[in-house]
Design a protein around this motif. Structure first.
Motif, PDB file in Angstrom:
ATOM      1  N   ILE A 291       0.840  -1.200   0.000  1.00  0.00           N
ATOM      2  CA  ILE A 291       0.000   0.000   0.000  1.00  0.00           C
ATOM      3  C   ILE A 291       0.875   1.252   0.000  1.00  0.00           C
ATOM      4  O   ILE A 291       0.614   2.220  -0.715  1.00  0.00           O
ATOM      5  N   GLU A 292       1.923   1.227   0.787  1.00  0.00           N
ATOM      6  CA  GLU A 292       2.824   2.381   0.904  1.00  0.00           C
ATOM      7  C   GLU A 292       3.372   2.795  -0.450  1.00  0.00           C
ATOM      8  O   GLU A 292       3.474   3.984  -0.754  1.00  0.00           O
ATOM      9  N   CYS A 293       3.708   1.817  -1.298  1.00  0.00           N
ATOM     10  CA  CYS A 293       4.337   2.115  -2.580  1.00  0.00           C
ATOM     11  C   CYS A 293       3.339   2.279  -3.722  1.00  0.00           C
ATOM     12  O   CYS A 293       3.522   3.129  -4.591  1.00  0.00           O
ATOM     13  N   HIS A 294       2.310   1.466  -3.735  1.00  0.00           N
ATOM     14  CA  HIS A 294       1.409   1.428  -4.883  1.00  0.00           C
ATOM     15  C   HIS A 294       0.123   2.217  -4.687  1.00  0.00           C
ATOM     16  O   HIS A 294      -0.671   2.350  -5.625  1.00  0.00           O
ATOM     17  N   MET A 295      -0.080   2.751  -3.482  1.00  0.00           N
ATOM     18  CA  MET A 295      -1.212   3.641  -3.200  1.00  0.00           C
ATOM     19  C   MET A 295      -0.712   4.771  -2.296  1.00  0.00           C
ATOM     20  O   MET A 295      -1.109   4.885  -1.133  1.00  0.00           O
ATOM     21  N   PRO A 296       0.165   5.615  -2.804  1.00  0.00           N
ATOM     22  CA  PRO A 296       0.800   6.623  -1.942  1.00  0.00           C
ATOM     23  C   PRO A 296      -0.179   7.675  -1.432  1.00  0.00           C
ATOM     24  O   PRO A 296      -1.251   7.893  -2.003  1.00  0.00           O
ATOM     25  N   VAL A 297       0.198   8.312  -0.352  1.00  0.00           N
ATOM     26  CA  VAL A 297      -0.555   9.456   0.177  1.00  0.00           C
ATOM     27  C   VAL A 297      -0.183  10.685  -0.636  1.00  0.00           C
ATOM     28  O   VAL A 297       1.001  10.951  -0.873  1.00  0.00           O
ATOM     29  N   GLU A 298      -1.180  11.422  -1.082  1.00  0.00           N
ATOM     30  CA  GLU A 298      -0.939  12.615  -1.885  1.00  0.00           C
ATOM     31  C   GLU A 298      -1.785  13.777  -1.392  1.00  0.00           C
ATOM     32  O   GLU A 298      -2.810  13.584  -0.724  1.00  0.00           O
ATOM     33  N   GLU A 299      -1.383  14.969  -1.754  1.00  0.00           N
ATOM     34  CA  GLU A 299      -2.171  16.149  -1.419  1.00  0.00           C
ATOM     35  C   GLU A 299      -3.351  16.266  -2.367  1.00  0.00           C
ATOM     36  O   GLU A 299      -3.247  15.992  -3.564  1.00  0.00           O
ATOM     37  N   THR A 300      -4.481  16.671  -1.842  1.00  0.00           N
ATOM     38  CA  THR A 300      -5.654  16.910  -2.669  1.00  0.00           C
ATOM     39  C   THR A 300      -5.591  18.302  -3.279  1.00  0.00           C
ATOM     40  O   THR A 300      -5.082  19.242  -2.667  1.00  0.00           O
ATOM     41  N   ARG A 301      -6.114  18.423  -4.499  1.00  0.00           N
ATOM     42  CA  ARG A 301      -6.238  19.738  -5.131  1.00  0.00           C
ATOM     43  C   ARG A 301      -7.567  20.394  -4.762  1.00  0.00           C
ATOM     44  O   ARG A 301      -7.770  21.573  -5.012  1.00  0.00           O
ATOM     45  N   VAL A 302      -8.483  19.590  -4.202  1.00  0.00           N
ATOM     46  CA  VAL A 302      -9.847  20.068  -3.974  1.00  0.00           C
ATOM     47  C   VAL A 302     -10.029  20.700  -2.600  1.00  0.00           C
ATOM     48  O   VAL A 302     -10.638  21.758  -2.460  1.00  0.00           O
ATOM     49  N   ILE A 303      -9.527  20.029  -1.560  1.00  0.00           N
ATOM     50  CA  ILE A 303      -9.735  20.508  -0.204  1.00  0.00           C
ATOM     51  C   ILE A 303      -8.479  21.209   0.297  1.00  0.00           C
ATOM     52  O   ILE A 303      -7.448  20.568   0.527  1.00  0.00           O
ATOM     53  N   ALA A 304      -8.563  22.519   0.429  1.00  0.00           N
ATOM     54  CA  ALA A 304      -7.433  23.313   0.901  1.00  0.00           C
ATOM     55  C   ALA A 304      -7.941  24.394   1.840  1.00  0.00           C
ATOM     56  O   ALA A 304      -9.058  24.893   1.694  1.00  0.00           O
ATOM     57  N   SER A 305      -7.119  24.734   2.806  1.00  0.00           N
ATOM     58  CA  SER A 305      -7.453  25.805   3.733  1.00  0.00           C
ATOM     59  C   SER A 305      -6.399  26.902   3.625  1.00  0.00           C
ATOM     60  O   SER A 305      -5.198  26.625   3.716  1.00  0.00           O
ATOM     61  N   GLU A 306      -6.850  28.116   3.386  1.00  0.00           N
ATOM     62  CA  GLU A 306      -5.963  29.284   3.396  1.00  0.00           C
ATOM     63  C   GLU A 306      -6.031  29.879   4.795  1.00  0.00           C
ATOM     64  O   GLU A 306      -7.044  30.455   5.186  1.00  0.00           O
ATOM     65  N   THR A 307      -4.962  29.712   5.558  1.00  0.00           N
ATOM     66  CA  THR A 307      -4.965  30.113   6.962  1.00  0.00           C
ATOM     67  C   THR A 307      -3.748  30.959   7.282  1.00  0.00           C
ATOM     68  O   THR A 307      -2.611  30.497   7.163  1.00  0.00           O
ATOM     69  N   ALA A 308      -3.989  32.207   7.666  1.00  0.00           N
ATOM     70  CA  ALA A 308      -2.920  33.133   8.055  1.00  0.00           C
ATOM     71  C   ALA A 308      -1.823  33.205   6.994  1.00  0.00           C
ATOM     72  O   ALA A 308      -0.635  33.200   7.296  1.00  0.00           O
ATOM     73  N   GLY A 309      -2.251  33.257   5.737  1.00  0.00           N
ATOM     74  CA  GLY A 309      -1.302  33.402   4.638  1.00  0.00           C
ATOM     75  C   GLY A 309      -0.668  32.116   4.167  1.00  0.00           C
ATOM     76  O   GLY A 309       0.139  32.138   3.229  1.00  0.00           O
ATOM     77  N   GLN A 310      -1.017  31.006   4.751  1.00  0.00           N
ATOM     78  CA  GLN A 310      -0.463  29.720   4.347  1.00  0.00           C
ATOM     79  C   GLN A 310      -1.554  28.817   3.801  1.00  0.00           C
ATOM     80  O   GLN A 310      -2.696  28.844   4.277  1.00  0.00           O
ATOM     81  N   THR A 311      -1.183  28.021   2.795  1.00  0.00           N
ATOM     82  CA  THR A 311      -2.122  27.060   2.226  1.00  0.00           C
ATOM     83  C   THR A 311      -1.887  25.698   2.853  1.00  0.00           C
ATOM     84  O   THR A 311      -0.771  25.179   2.830  1.00  0.00           O
ATOM     85  N   VAL A 312      -2.934  25.139   3.422  1.00  0.00           N
ATOM     86  CA  VAL A 312      -2.866  23.821   4.042  1.00  0.00           C
ATOM     87  C   VAL A 312      -3.759  22.889   3.245  1.00  0.00           C
ATOM     88  O   VAL A 312      -4.945  23.180   3.053  1.00  0.00           O
ATOM     89  N   ARG A 313      -3.207  21.789   2.763  1.00  0.00           N
ATOM     90  CA  ARG A 313      -3.984  20.837   1.960  1.00  0.00           C
ATOM     91  C   ARG A 313      -4.087  19.497   2.672  1.00  0.00           C
ATOM     92  O   ARG A 313      -3.136  19.048   3.307  1.00  0.00           O
ATOM     93  N   ALA A 314      -5.252  18.882   2.523  1.00  0.00           N
ATOM     94  CA  ALA A 314      -5.435  17.548   3.085  1.00  0.00           C
ATOM     95  C   ALA A 314      -4.598  16.546   2.305  1.00  0.00           C
ATOM     96  O   ALA A 314      -4.374  16.702   1.102  1.00  0.00           O
ATOM     97  N   ARG A 315      -4.118  15.521   2.989  1.00  0.00           N
ATOM     98  CA  ARG A 315      -3.367  14.443   2.361  1.00  0.00           C
ATOM     99  C   ARG A 315      -4.189  13.163   2.498  1.00  0.00           C
ATOM    100  O   ARG A 315      -4.633  12.828   3.593  1.00  0.00           O
ATOM    101  N   MET A 316      -4.360  12.472   1.370  1.00  0.00           N
ATOM    102  CA  MET A 316      -5.222  11.299   1.363  1.00  0.00           C
ATOM    103  C   MET A 316      -4.595  10.170   0.552  1.00  0.00           C
ATOM    104  O   MET A 316      -3.740  10.406  -0.309  1.00  0.00           O
ATOM    105  N   ARG A 317      -5.029   8.960   0.837  1.00  0.00           N
ATOM    106  CA  ARG A 317      -4.526   7.777   0.158  1.00  0.00           C
ATOM    107  C   ARG A 317      -5.046   7.726  -1.278  1.00  0.00           C
ATOM    108  O   ARG A 317      -6.248   7.775  -1.522  1.00  0.00           O
ATOM    109  N   ASN A 318      -4.138   7.637  -2.245  1.00  0.00           N
ATOM    110  CA  ASN A 318      -4.522   7.530  -3.648  1.00  0.00           C
ATOM    111  C   ASN A 318      -4.985   6.107  -3.934  1.00  0.00           C
ATOM    112  O   ASN A 318      -4.251   5.151  -3.703  1.00  0.00           O
TER     113      ASN A 318
END
Length: 335
Positions: A291-318
């Protein structure tokens, strides 16, 4: 309820007047009292401050990724401006909110609730309404989400002895593979689609295409890791080469989720670990790293939070099972 609601960890500072006098201070306080949980926004210059306080009435999210909070204003449901992000154990602006504002007006429509609650009755057929019958809310994802309405089933057994066959309740195990996956895809096929019927119309065992129309474009060609696990899985050779592989091949909805490494044994029911190109370098321990190699965790392009000038994105299993570049391998565990 996740997050700290006491002194020392319950404040999210967006802007500090002392550090940047051109802008007013803005911070949020998350608090707990005898009457419940609350979010308070405080903004202004010096002693000229404005506060708005709303109660946390509804919690969405299991907590694996985080939690977002909703509040009632009469019979209207709104999203609160601060959410809890499990990655980093921190408070962030709720996704969709504009950084630097104290906005409590983001409506929660039925399409959102359909994937975050088992049921709620809207008082309008407008897909963008946020007006509901408050007492109708069935929080969480319950049995009826997969097995259909249970009233007839309960009435049948309340009226007499049990029967060997019960058509009053749906059993997903008896669905075809594609209809089993469609039942999961109601909430796990992304948001790039158009509803053909009101929220909560879907009946397990029916084709999803009868309820939603997929929208063409980039999202169809490149599904995002947030929400479209089904779209990604269906691109996998493992799925395409099997007549029976479904979401439940790995996930048991009646049990708590497990750590990612524990799912590798599902891969080894078809694959031999010795056939992996990395097996000679890593050795037998590779058996826990499919799973670690063939279904890596990646950042989503859809769910992001702009907080105090920084972009925080959720990371989910591909869920697109395939060979990834070495740069993507060794991703952190999680599902």
């Amino acid at each position: 309820m996740l997050g700290r609601f006491g002194s020392g960890g319950n404040v999210l500072t967006i802007s500090d007047e002392a550090k940047n006098p051109e802008f007013p201070s803005l911070f949020f306080m998350m608090e707990k009292s005898d009457s419940g949980f609350f979010e308070t926004a405080v903004t202004g210059w010096g002693r000229e401050t404005h506060k708005r306080r709303e109660s946390i009435d509804v919690v969405t999210g299991s907590g694996t990724r985080g939690q977002t909070y909703l509040y009632w204003q009469g019979d209207k449901l709104f999203e609160l401006p601060v959410s809890y992000w499990a990655d980093g154990k921190r408070w962030v602006n709720s996704p969709g909110y504009t950084d630097g504002t104290a906005d409590f007006t983001r409506p929660v429509n039925p399409g959102c609730m359909e994937c975050h609650a088992s049921y709620i009755a809207a008082t309008s057929s407008d897909t963008m309404t946020n007006t509901y019958v408050k007492g109708s809310l069935v929080a969480g994802i319950t049995c009826e989400s997969c097995h259909g309405g249970g009233a007839a089933h309960v009435a049948k057994y309340a009226a007499g002895p049990e029967h060997s066959s019960d058509t009053a309740i749906l059993n997903p195990a008896k669905f075809t593979r594609d209809l089993q996956v469609d039942a999961c895809a109601v909430c796990h096929s992304g948001i790039q689609r158009r509803a053909l019927l009101p929220a909560y119309s879907f009946v397990p065992g029916r084709p999803l295409k009868d309820y939603f129309e997929a929208m063409p474009g980039e999202a169809a060609e490149h599904p995002d890791v947030h929400g479209n696990q089904v779209g990604l899985l269906q691109r996998s050779k493992c799925y395409q080469g099997s007549a029976t592989m479904s979401c439940s091949t790995c996930h048991n909805v009646h049990e708590p989720e497990k750590v990612a490494a524990s799912y590798s044994d599902r891969c080894l029911t078809c694959h031999q670990w010795q056939s992996c190109g990395e097996s000679k370098r890593i050795g037998p321990s590779i058996k826990t790293r499919c799973i670690e190699c063939h279904m890596p965790v990646e950042e989503t392009r859809v769910i992001a939070s702009e907080t105090a000038g920084q972009t925080v994105r959720a990371r989910m299993r591909n869920h697109w099972i395939k060979v990834y570049p070495m740069a993507n391998k060794g991703a952190s565990a999680g599902l």
